[in-house]
Scaffold this active site. Sequence first.
Site, PDB file in Angstrom:
ATOM      1  N   CYS A  53      55.054  64.244  51.009  1.00 14.80           N
ATOM      2  CA  CYS A  53      54.024  64.437  50.463  1.00 14.80           C
ATOM      3  C   CYS A  53      54.361  65.537  49.066  1.00 14.80           C
ATOM      4  O   CYS A  53      54.890  66.534  49.517  1.00 14.80           O
ATOM      5  CB  CYS A  53      52.907  65.146  50.993  1.00 14.80           C
ATOM      6  SG  CYS A  53      51.552  65.223  50.138  1.00 14.80           S
ATOM      7  N   CYS A  56      52.011  69.017  49.909  1.00 10.80           N
ATOM      8  CA  CYS A  56      52.030  69.939  50.961  1.00 10.80           C
ATOM      9  C   CYS A  56      53.386  69.857  51.438  1.00 10.80           C
ATOM     10  O   CYS A  56      53.716  70.571  52.326  1.00 10.80           O
ATOM     11  CB  CYS A  56      50.848  69.571  52.047  1.00 10.80           C
ATOM     12  SG  CYS A  56      51.307  68.121  52.855  1.00 10.80           S
ATOM     13  N   CYS A 101      47.412  61.728  53.133  1.00  2.00           N
ATOM     14  CA  CYS A 101      48.170  62.567  53.928  1.00  2.00           C
ATOM     15  C   CYS A 101      47.205  63.482  54.902  1.00  2.00           C
ATOM     16  O   CYS A 101      46.329  63.925  54.337  1.00  2.00           O
ATOM     17  CB  CYS A 101      49.004  63.386  52.822  1.00  2.00           C
ATOM     18  SG  CYS A 101      50.031  64.873  53.677  1.00  2.00           S
ATOM     19  N   CYS A 104      47.176  67.484  53.806  1.00  2.00           N
ATOM     20  CA  CYS A 104      46.404  67.918  52.783  1.00  2.00           C
ATOM     21  C   CYS A 104      45.260  67.110  52.142  1.00  2.00           C
ATOM     22  O   CYS A 104      44.505  67.545  51.315  1.00  2.00           O
ATOM     23  CB  CYS A 104      47.449  68.497  51.723  1.00  2.00           C
ATOM     24  SG  CYS A 104      47.985  66.779  50.701  1.00  2.00           S
ATOM     25  N   CYS A 124      51.920  50.754  50.135  1.00  2.00           N
ATOM     26  CA  CYS A 124      52.223  50.748  48.876  1.00  2.00           C
ATOM     27  C   CYS A 124      51.970  52.234  48.328  1.00  2.00           C
ATOM     28  O   CYS A 124      50.849  52.460  48.021  1.00  2.00           O
ATOM     29  CB  CYS A 124      51.444  49.598  48.214  1.00  2.00           C
ATOM     30  SG  CYS A 124      51.845  49.488  46.653  1.00  2.00           S
TER      31      CYS A 124
END
Length: 137
Positions: A53, A56, A101, A104, A124
């Site tokens: 990510c 984070c 995610c 976060c 995607c």
Amino acid sequence: MTSKSKMKPKMKPKKEWRRELPEQAYKVLFEEATERVGTSPLNDEKRRGTFVCAACGEALFTTDMKFDSGTGWPSFFESIPGTLETKRDFKLILPRTEYHCAGCGGHHGHVFNDGPEPTGKRFCNNGVALRFVPDED
């Protein structure tokens, strides 16, 4: 449909994320924008490593999970277990499954049922929502 994670969230106020992230990454991750098709260099990333990510740093996908979907966005047929949470999205009238995610809450993209075996899924992902961390040689 919502999946729950056992990860400890890394939540911050949006104003902190805005200061820390490039503008386009912030818009995708925390305003649920979509990057322009075909603009991510991660589409062509073939080295061994991990996609994390961009906010984070949580590991979400590995290169073993990546495939060329021909859509213009980095695509994966599965994620690292427990790293994503999903919800229904009706922004385009027809329902889609959006994923974020679990660390976060950052928006990454949508999952579709038109991917390759073994899962049949296509995560995607907006490339600006990811960073690539190559494996050590």
